[in-house]
Design a protein around this motif. Sequence first.
Motif, PDB file in Angstrom:
ATOM      1  N   ARG A  30     -12.281  75.556 -12.362  1.00 29.77           N
ATOM      2  CA  ARG A  30     -10.973  76.093 -12.752  1.00 29.77           C
ATOM      3  C   ARG A  30     -10.589  75.732 -14.183  1.00 29.77           C
ATOM      4  O   ARG A  30      -9.894  76.485 -14.848  1.00 29.77           O
ATOM      5  N   GLY A  31     -11.021  74.576 -14.673  1.00 32.69           N
ATOM      6  CA  GLY A  31     -10.528  74.087 -15.954  1.00 32.69           C
ATOM      7  C   GLY A  31     -11.265  74.659 -17.144  1.00 32.69           C
ATOM      8  O   GLY A  31     -12.473  74.443 -17.305  1.00 32.69           O
ATOM      9  N   SER A  32     -10.566  75.368 -17.988  1.00 35.30           N
ATOM     10  CA  SER A  32     -11.207  76.025 -19.132  1.00 35.30           C
ATOM     11  C   SER A  32     -11.705  75.026 -20.166  1.00 35.30           C
ATOM     12  O   SER A  32     -12.764  75.226 -20.779  1.00 35.30           O
ATOM     13  N   VAL A  33     -10.976  73.934 -20.387  1.00 35.43           N
ATOM     14  CA  VAL A  33     -11.385  72.946 -21.385  1.00 35.43           C
ATOM     15  C   VAL A  33     -12.681  72.271 -20.962  1.00 35.43           C
ATOM     16  O   VAL A  33     -13.641  72.157 -21.740  1.00 35.43           O
ATOM     17  N   GLY A  34     -12.745  71.817 -19.720  1.00 41.25           N
ATOM     18  CA  GLY A  34     -13.953  71.184 -19.215  1.00 41.25           C
ATOM     19  C   GLY A  34     -15.121  72.145 -19.155  1.00 41.25           C
ATOM     20  O   GLY A  34     -16.266  71.760 -19.432  1.00 41.25           O
ATOM     21  N   LEU A  35     -14.864  73.395 -18.786  1.00 41.16           N
ATOM     22  CA  LEU A  35     -15.929  74.391 -18.731  1.00 41.16           C
ATOM     23  C   LEU A  35     -16.537  74.630 -20.114  1.00 41.16           C
ATOM     24  O   LEU A  35     -17.764  74.712 -20.258  1.00 41.16           O
ATOM     25  N   ALA A  36     -15.689  74.735 -21.113  1.00 43.20           N
ATOM     26  CA  ALA A  36     -16.185  74.964 -22.469  1.00 43.20           C
ATOM     27  C   ALA A  36     -17.050  73.798 -22.938  1.00 43.20           C
ATOM     28  O   ALA A  36     -18.106  73.987 -23.550  1.00 43.20           O
ATOM     29  N   ALA A  37     -16.607  72.583 -22.647  1.00 43.84           N
ATOM     30  CA  ALA A  37     -17.383  71.409 -23.046  1.00 43.84           C
ATOM     31  C   ALA A  37     -18.696  71.331 -22.270  1.00 43.84           C
ATOM     32  O   ALA A  37     -19.749  71.000 -22.834  1.00 43.84           O
ATOM     33  N   ALA A  38     -18.658  71.649 -20.990  1.00 45.24           N
ATOM     34  CA  ALA A  38     -19.881  71.640 -20.179  1.00 45.24           C
ATOM     35  C   ALA A  38     -20.873  72.675 -20.686  1.00 45.24           C
ATOM     36  O   ALA A  38     -22.079  72.424 -20.760  1.00 45.24           O
ATOM     37  N   ALA A  39     -20.369  73.850 -21.062  1.00 44.74           N
ATOM     38  CA  ALA A  39     -21.247  74.897 -21.594  1.00 44.74           C
ATOM     39  C   ALA A  39     -21.919  74.436 -22.885  1.00 44.74           C
ATOM     40  O   ALA A  39     -23.109  74.693 -23.113  1.00 44.74           O
ATOM     41  N   PHE A  96     -12.471  65.763 -19.445  1.00 42.89           N
ATOM     42  CA  PHE A  96     -12.674  64.511 -18.729  1.00 42.89           C
ATOM     43  C   PHE A  96     -14.141  64.092 -18.670  1.00 42.89           C
ATOM     44  O   PHE A  96     -14.434  62.942 -18.356  1.00 42.89           O
ATOM     45  N   GLY A  97     -15.065  65.003 -18.940  1.00 46.58           N
ATOM     46  CA  GLY A  97     -16.483  64.654 -18.953  1.00 46.58           C
ATOM     47  C   GLY A  97     -17.060  64.412 -17.577  1.00 46.58           C
ATOM     48  O   GLY A  97     -16.464  64.754 -16.559  1.00 46.58           O
ATOM     49  N   ALA A  98     -18.227  63.796 -17.551  1.00 51.86           N
ATOM     50  CA  ALA A  98     -18.917  63.549 -16.282  1.00 51.86           C
ATOM     51  C   ALA A  98     -18.571  62.193 -15.690  1.00 51.86           C
ATOM     52  O   ALA A  98     -18.569  62.018 -14.478  1.00 51.86           O
ATOM     53  N   HIS A  99     -18.259  61.205 -16.551  1.00 51.23           N
ATOM     54  CA  HIS A  99     -18.049  59.841 -16.074  1.00 51.23           C
ATOM     55  C   HIS A  99     -16.574  59.543 -15.855  1.00 51.23           C
ATOM     56  O   HIS A  99     -15.704  60.054 -16.568  1.00 51.23           O
ATOM     57  N   GLY A 100     -16.321  58.682 -14.879  1.00 49.57           N
ATOM     58  CA  GLY A 100     -14.982  58.205 -14.641  1.00 49.57           C
ATOM     59  C   GLY A 100     -14.713  56.903 -15.377  1.00 49.57           C
ATOM     60  O   GLY A 100     -15.296  56.637 -16.428  1.00 49.57           O
ATOM     61  N   SER A 101     -13.871  56.067 -14.788  1.00 49.85           N
ATOM     62  CA  SER A 101     -13.413  54.841 -15.451  1.00 49.85           C
ATOM     63  C   SER A 101     -14.175  53.591 -15.020  1.00 49.85           C
ATOM     64  O   SER A 101     -13.747  52.475 -15.306  1.00 49.85           O
ATOM     65  N   PHE A 102     -15.315  53.780 -14.346  1.00 50.23           N
ATOM     66  CA  PHE A 102     -15.992  52.626 -13.755  1.00 50.23           C
ATOM     67  C   PHE A 102     -17.409  52.447 -14.286  1.00 50.23           C
ATOM     68  O   PHE A 102     -18.308  51.976 -13.576  1.00 50.23           O
ATOM     69  N   ASP A 103     -17.619  52.789 -15.552  1.00 56.72           N
ATOM     70  CA  ASP A 103     -18.941  52.639 -16.152  1.00 56.72           C
ATOM     71  C   ASP A 103     -19.462  51.202 -16.056  1.00 56.72           C
ATOM     72  O   ASP A 103     -20.663  50.975 -15.852  1.00 56.72           O
ATOM     73  N   HIS A 104     -18.580  50.238 -16.207  1.00 51.60           N
ATOM     74  CA  HIS A 104     -18.990  48.836 -16.219  1.00 51.60           C
ATOM     75  C   HIS A 104     -19.465  48.352 -14.851  1.00 51.60           C
ATOM     76  O   HIS A 104     -20.105  47.302 -14.750  1.00 51.60           O
ATOM     77  N   ARG A 105     -19.189  49.131 -13.811  1.00 51.50           N
ATOM     78  CA  ARG A 105     -19.565  48.714 -12.446  1.00 51.50           C
ATOM     79  C   ARG A 105     -20.572  49.659 -11.801  1.00 51.50           C
ATOM     80  O   ARG A 105     -20.980  49.426 -10.656  1.00 51.50           O
ATOM     81  N   ALA A 106     -20.969  50.699 -12.503  1.00 47.66           N
ATOM     82  CA  ALA A 106     -21.786  51.753 -11.888  1.00 47.66           C
ATOM     83  C   ALA A 106     -23.276  51.558 -12.159  1.00 47.66           C
ATOM     84  O   ALA A 106     -23.678  51.187 -13.261  1.00 47.66           O
ATOM     85  N   HIS A 107     -24.081  51.833 -11.141  1.00 48.10           N
ATOM     86  CA  HIS A 107     -25.536  51.734 -11.245  1.00 48.10           C
ATOM     87  C   HIS A 107     -26.108  53.030 -11.826  1.00 48.10           C
ATOM     88  O   HIS A 107     -25.692  54.129 -11.454  1.00 48.10           O
TER      89      HIS A 107
END
Length: 335
Positions: free
Chosen positions: A34-43, A288-299
């Motif tokens: 639905r989100g045009s901003v995220g879609l444009a960045a993903a493209a 918002f990209g692919a990652h959330g706010s938990f990079d420091h804890r994610a494998h």
Amino acid sequence: MSLVAVVTGASAGIGRATARELARDGAKIALLARGSVGLAAAAGEVRAAGGVALPIETDMADYAQVVAAAARVTAELGDIDLWINNAFTSVFAPFVEITPEEFRRVTEVTYLGFVHGTRVALDHMLSRDHGTIVQVGSTLGYRSIPLQSAYCGAKHAIVGFTESLRCELLHDRSRVRVTMVQLPAVNTPQFDWVLSRLSRPAQPVPPIYQPEVAARAIVHAARRPGRREYWVGASTVVTILANRIVPGILDHHLGRTGYASQQTERPTDPDQPVNLWQPADGERGADFGAHGSFDHRAHRHSPQFWLSRHRRSLLTGAVGLAVGVAAAGAVLGRR
């Protein structure tokens, strides 16, 4: 000829990481969200990785929009080879604090969105007797947890729906394949935009994995759809198996721990965006990209999934080693 793929929920999180993974092989990828901003960045990321991108603003809860999106895909990219259902939304709250309208919306996006996507994909695949559908599922499709009743219900429904469909395809001897990928907790932006009535910000239940782990598993499943289901992460394996053996014990355990484990210690941001009814990037014009706010804890890797992918080679090697040891023992025994 390049693969033509459709990825739903492609503007952020797992869908976005999956589109990037597919793009490395030069795939033509329709990005639905639905989100045009995220879609444009993903493209832009897909093109930078070597793929062809076709972003299409689509609400998966609206069947007519999904039909129209697929028509654009075939007209502009070609016949659809792969359809990945991934779009979802959720509400974090006790069931009695979720309104009927909110519960319906989660169900329409997270469950019926998969139904709509699957139906449209089959409309384009069955006549050609070719194609693969990947349902991106969750451990919560087998073992529900508190505060996510709408999401868990939808994920359970996807499992039941997909199993029924698989039987029908087998009955018809169709070459169209459908497989599921059951994921663990993943560090995606959903926790930064989910509608939440919790006293503290929502978080994934550890252990947490990066979206690229999920993306690699999804693309692997797309390339090898003969297996009915893939489990990703040791926590997924343990949880699903434990639920088959001691579901009542898990009920009591999650009743004690499930509230605290899904909330951080930070105070809630009163201005946090909500994506239930409108795309979150539309509220702030942010990607918002692919990652959330938990990079420091994610494998970044899943040893369990690596072992699962290579289990045949490992088994063959183990058998060969055992035979070799036995033969050596026999030789030494004759001396």
